[in-house]
Each structure stands twice: as C-alpha cells, then as structure tokens.
Design an enzyme around this catalytic site. Structure first.
Site, short mmCIF file in Angstrom:
data_model
loop_
_atom_site.label_atom_id
_atom_site.label_comp_id
_atom_site.label_asym_id
_atom_site.label_seq_id
_atom_site.Cartn_x
_atom_site.Cartn_y
_atom_site.Cartn_z
N GLU A 137 -51.21 30.39 -88.45
CA GLU A 137 -51.47 30.70 -87.04
C GLU A 137 -52.52 29.73 -86.51
O GLU A 137 -53.50 29.45 -87.21
CB GLU A 137 -51.94 32.15 -86.91
CG GLU A 137 -50.85 33.12 -87.38
CD GLU A 137 -51.23 34.59 -87.23
OE1 GLU A 137 -52.37 34.89 -86.83
OE2 GLU A 137 -50.36 35.44 -87.53
N HIS B 149 -49.88 37.27 -82.58
CA HIS B 149 -50.69 38.22 -83.38
C HIS B 149 -51.54 39.14 -82.48
O HIS B 149 -52.75 39.23 -82.63
CB HIS B 149 -51.59 37.45 -84.36
CG HIS B 149 -51.98 38.30 -85.54
ND1 HIS B 149 -52.25 37.79 -86.77
CD2 HIS B 149 -52.16 39.64 -85.67
CE1 HIS B 149 -52.56 38.75 -87.62
NE2 HIS B 149 -52.52 39.90 -86.96
P1 NAI Z 1 -51.64 50.57 -94.78
O1 NAI Z 1 -52.37 50.01 -95.93
O2 NAI Z 1 -52.07 51.87 -94.20
O3 NAI Z 1 -50.09 50.70 -95.14
C1 NAI Z 1 -49.36 49.76 -95.86
C2 NAI Z 1 -48.28 50.50 -96.63
O4 NAI Z 1 -47.37 49.55 -97.17
C3 NAI Z 1 -48.83 51.31 -97.79
O5 NAI Z 1 -48.32 52.64 -97.70
C4 NAI Z 1 -48.27 50.59 -99.03
O6 NAI Z 1 -48.03 51.45 -100.11
C5 NAI Z 1 -47.00 50.00 -98.47
N1 NAI Z 1 -46.49 48.83 -99.20
C6 NAI Z 1 -47.17 47.74 -99.61
N2 NAI Z 1 -46.34 46.85 -100.18
C7 NAI Z 1 -45.10 47.39 -100.10
C8 NAI Z 1 -43.82 46.94 -100.48
N3 NAI Z 1 -43.66 45.75 -101.08
N4 NAI Z 1 -42.75 47.75 -100.25
C9 NAI Z 1 -42.93 48.95 -99.65
N5 NAI Z 1 -44.11 49.43 -99.26
C10 NAI Z 1 -45.18 48.64 -99.48
O7 NAI Z 1 -51.66 49.42 -93.68
P2 NAI Z 1 -51.49 49.59 -92.10
O8 NAI Z 1 -52.80 49.85 -91.48
O9 NAI Z 1 -50.37 50.50 -91.83
O10 NAI Z 1 -51.07 48.09 -91.72
C11 NAI Z 1 -49.80 47.58 -92.08
C12 NAI Z 1 -49.76 46.08 -91.87
O11 NAI Z 1 -49.97 45.77 -90.49
C13 NAI Z 1 -50.84 45.31 -92.63
O12 NAI Z 1 -50.27 44.17 -93.21
C14 NAI Z 1 -51.82 44.90 -91.55
O13 NAI Z 1 -52.50 43.70 -91.87
C15 NAI Z 1 -50.90 44.70 -90.37
N6 NAI Z 1 -51.56 44.80 -89.06
C16 NAI Z 1 -51.11 43.95 -88.08
C17 NAI Z 1 -51.68 43.97 -86.83
C18 NAI Z 1 -51.19 43.07 -85.76
O14 NAI Z 1 -51.94 42.75 -84.85
N7 NAI Z 1 -49.96 42.65 -85.81
C19 NAI Z 1 -52.80 44.87 -86.52
C20 NAI Z 1 -53.11 45.81 -87.59
C21 NAI Z 1 -52.51 45.73 -88.81
#
Ligand code: NAI
Length: 402
Positions: A259, A282
């Site tokens: 990015e 993003h």
């Molecule tokens: P979280 O940690 O609460 O949830 C992630 C989930 O993914 C967990 O339940 C985990 O067990 C599961 N997981 C991990 N690897 C996996 C796989 N290979 N297959 C299936 N499940 C898997 O995280 P949260 O807060 O829900 O965030 C999710 C994503 O969104 C993160 O990567 C975060 O960096 C991103 N994010 C993006 C934003 C944006 O501006 N686009 C803003 C906030 C978060």
C-alpha cells in the site's frame, strides 16, 4: 502532575479522558522520528501514537520512566513489543473500535456489487443511459460465506441476517454461531455453498496466500468476492483472472500487499480498471465514529492501568483484571521464574503487613503480580521489592499512593 504526550492527531476525547484523570496532556498533529521522540518524552509518563511513530528499543531504553504506550489504532507493529515488556512498559491498542465501520462497508459493498452499481454509475457519468435488470440481484435469500468469524466476521453475520441473507461461516476455531448462521467444517464446503464470499481472517503469517486460483475455482459461478482483511492473504492475479473470465461476477478489495505510504502516492495493482470491482484505499475502519471510539477506548485503558494496575487487553503484558482498591496496592512485573510470589509474600510478611488480595498472571517470559495490603506500604518494603533480582518494574497504587 503526570504527563501524557499524544502524537498523530489523536481524537480530542483522549485528551479529555486523560485530563480528567489528572494528566497534563500535550497533543501534536504529526509523528516524531526517533531522536525527536526521545527528546519529547522527557518527563512523560504516557505516550499515545497511531501507526506512523516507531517506538523502538532505543526509545524505550532512553526513557525508562515511560509507563505505558497507547496505540490509538489496531496494529502494533510500529512498537517493539518485546523491548516494551522488558522495559516494563505496557502497550494497549483498540482491537474492536472500528469493527462496526468495517462491517457497514462490507454490507454496502455486497449490495453495490449484487446490483452492479459501480458499472451503472461509471456509465452514467460517462454519459451513457444503460437501464437494465440483467445481472442485478437482491441480496435477500442469498448465501453469504464468511471466512474468519472473529470480531468483524461475527458482527457481519448479524447484520447480514437482518437483511435477509443466509449466513454460513468457516473459522479455524470453534466459534459460537450467532443467530441462524451455520458453521462449515471446511473452507471447501463454504466455497461450494456460498454465493458471496468475504474474507475476515487475521494477519497471522500462515494466512499468506490463503485465497488463490484453487479457491476461486471452487466458488460457485458468478459469485461475489470481498477482501477487507489483509492484502497478503489474497492472490490478486488469480482474482483478476477470475473476474476477466466471468467466473467471479464482482469483487471489493480494501487491502493490498503493497500500500502506498503517503497520501497522493500512485497506487499500482493488477485489479485497476476491472469491471464491477470496487477498490478502496484501506478505509474499512476509517470513520469518525471509529476514531472517536479508539480515542475513548485506548485512553480509558491507559487510565485504568496507571490508576489500578489492570492490564486488560494489553498486547504485551500478562492480563490481570482489577478494580480500584480501598487499601494500598503494588504491582510487580517480573521475570517469569519459580518462587517470585513466595519471595514477595515473605517480604510483605517481614514488614508486618497482611496480604488482603493477590492476583498473578504470566505471559511468556513475564509474570505480573498485583497485591493489596492491609496498611500503608513502607518505603523500605517498596525498595526491597524493587531490588528483587527478578523485578522488571514495581508500581504503587491505592489511596495512599502519591
Ligand atoms: P479477529 O482476530 O477478531 O478475527 C479473526 C478470525 O479469523 C479469528 O476468529 C480466527 O480464528 C480466524 N482465522 C484466522 N485464520 C483463519 C483461516 N486461515 N481460516 C479461517 N479462519 C481463520 O479479527 P477482526 O478484528 O475480526 O479483524 C479481521 C481482519 O480485518 C484482520 O485481518 C484485521 O487486520 C482486518 N481489519 C481491516 C480493517 C480495514 O480497514 N480494512 C480494519 C480493521 C480490521
């Protein structure tokens, strides 16, 4: 008066909360480089940053009086967390203050893609009236497949169901299925059943290249795909091929492997210019509401930590949840080796004090023990505790702390 330094234009609510807790707060708009940061931290107890300020081992070594760092964002890669723990500096972030913002954007994009609104909008701006129902769908009754059912995935599940979607999900962990959502046993099962697939996995290294040509091939023809999680989990060439072949009907991508760093920098991607593809820089979590909540959340964590010793949701110290104490309290962050608690209690006993309450938690190399005692803490007891060979940092709280 304790001092807090806030960098990178943190929401004013943080200044209000820290000010109300007795801090003299200095708030700057920009980030500082290492030398300027070390100079600015002279006499500062709490530091607040966002993603651009690097808190290096050198900064932490130079300012041993710093108590805690608040990352007023989600990521903490910009902070040397190991060096912070070794220096006894607690680090906090805001893991779910922008969850709702990401979810709302995902919902909006699912509808926009299902109705092909991007292409309709482009045509009309270009002066072409193209009124047609072909390829336009309601989302009601369609199956949404959520990969990664964490904070964002599970919240999306609730909102999508409220809009009449059927929700299935796949997570590595056994997660509670909310509402009528159904868990899939494998990623393959989800891909074969869903008509819209959305990625919300975390950024663990094993997720690099999680989604590529093989996964797109398994998806149902004319499905919709979204990635608002991390750029490196997706093979962008494979998405491009799937869009151009028509196998995938539309996509929304908010995160990219590389990015641009600065506002206005050129963005390069193989996804540029594709039909029915939404590209956003993003911004999934970027709303004023999220910024405000991040300010409130992280400032609250810093105040709780320095007032009571509670480390709830600290990203680098053992977690101990505490409330205010009516007696004197001390917290000892120490190296996690056998016998420390026994030595602490022996010292307390030698000074004729009784332990009212005590909590210990460990995390990797460190242990964190918080002890409430029945009478004011004598200075020589505090000196004895700080002199324990395993001690990293000793803090004192309570009605008589000053
Ligand atoms: P979280 O940690 O609460 O949830 C992630 C989930 O993914 C967990 O339940 C985990 O067990 C599961 N997981 C991990 N690897 C996996 C796989 N290979 N297959 C299936 N499940 C898997 O995280 P949260 O807060 O829900 O965030 C999710 C994503 O969104 C993160 O990567 C975060 O960096 C991103 N994010 C993006 C934003 C944006 O501006 N686009 C803003 C906030 C978060």
């Amino acid at each position: 008066m304790p001092r807090a330094l806030l960098l990178e234009n943190i929401d004013p609510v943080a200044t209000e909360i820290l000010g109300a807790a007795g801090y003299e707060v200095q708030s700057l708009r920009g980030a500082l480089d290492e030398a300027d940061l070390v100079a600015a931290l002279d006499g500062v107890d709490l530091l607040g940053i966002r993603s651009k300020t690097q808190v290096t081992a050198e900064v932490l070594r130079s300012r041993p009086d710093l108590q805690a760092v608040g990352a007023f964002c989600i990521g903490t890669n910009q902070i040397d967390l190991t060096a912070a723990a070794a220096a006894g500096v607690a680090v906090f972030n805001a893991p779910f203050s922008n969850t709702r913002s990401v979810v709302e954007m995902a919902i909006a994009e699912i509808i926009i893609l299902a109705r092909r609104l991007v292409d309709r909008d482009r045509s009309l701006h270009a002066g072409t009236w193209d009124k047609s129902a072909a390829g336009s769908h309601e989302i009601r009754g369609r199956t949404l497949g959520i990969i990664g059912y964490g904070n964002i995935g599970s919240q999306l599940s609730v909102l999508a169901e409220a809009l009449g979607m059927r929700v299935i999900f796949y997570d590595l962990e056994d997660k509670l299925a909310l509402g009528n959502a159904q868990r899939c046993d494998s990623l393959e099962e989800l891909l074969e059943r869903a008509e819209t697939v959305t990625l919300h996995v975390d950024g663990r290294a094993g997720n690099a290249g999680l989604f590529g040509a093989e996964q797109f091939a398994r998806m149902r023809p004319r499905s919709i795909f979204l990635n608002l999680s991390r750029g490196f989990v997706l093979d962008h060439e494979a998405l491009r091929d799937s869009i151009l072949s028509g196998h995938i009907a539309g996509a929304a991508v908010d995160v990219f492997p590389h990015e641009p760093r600065e506002q206005g920098d050129e963005f390069t991607s193989v996804l540029r210019g594709l039909p029915n593809v939404i590209l956003t820089p993003h911004i999934g979590g970027s709303t004023q509401e999220a910024q405000h909540d991040i300010g409130r959340f992280v400032a609250g964590k810093l105040v709780d930590y320095t007032a009571t010793g509670t480390t709830t949701l600290s990203v680098n110290l053992p977690t101990v949840v505490l409330h205010g104490s009516s007696t004197d309290r001390f917290a000892l962050l120490h190296r996690n080796v056998p016998g420390v608690l026994a030595r602490v209690d022996a010292l307390v006993g030698e000074h004729g004090l009784n332990v009212d309450a005590q909590v210990l938690a460990t995390r990797g190399e460190y242990g964190y023990a918080v002890t409430d005692v029945s009478a004011p803490l004598p200075a020589h007891l505090l000196a004895g505790l700080a002199a324990l060979p395993e001690a990293v940092r000793l803090m004192r709280f309570g009605p008589r702390a000053g």
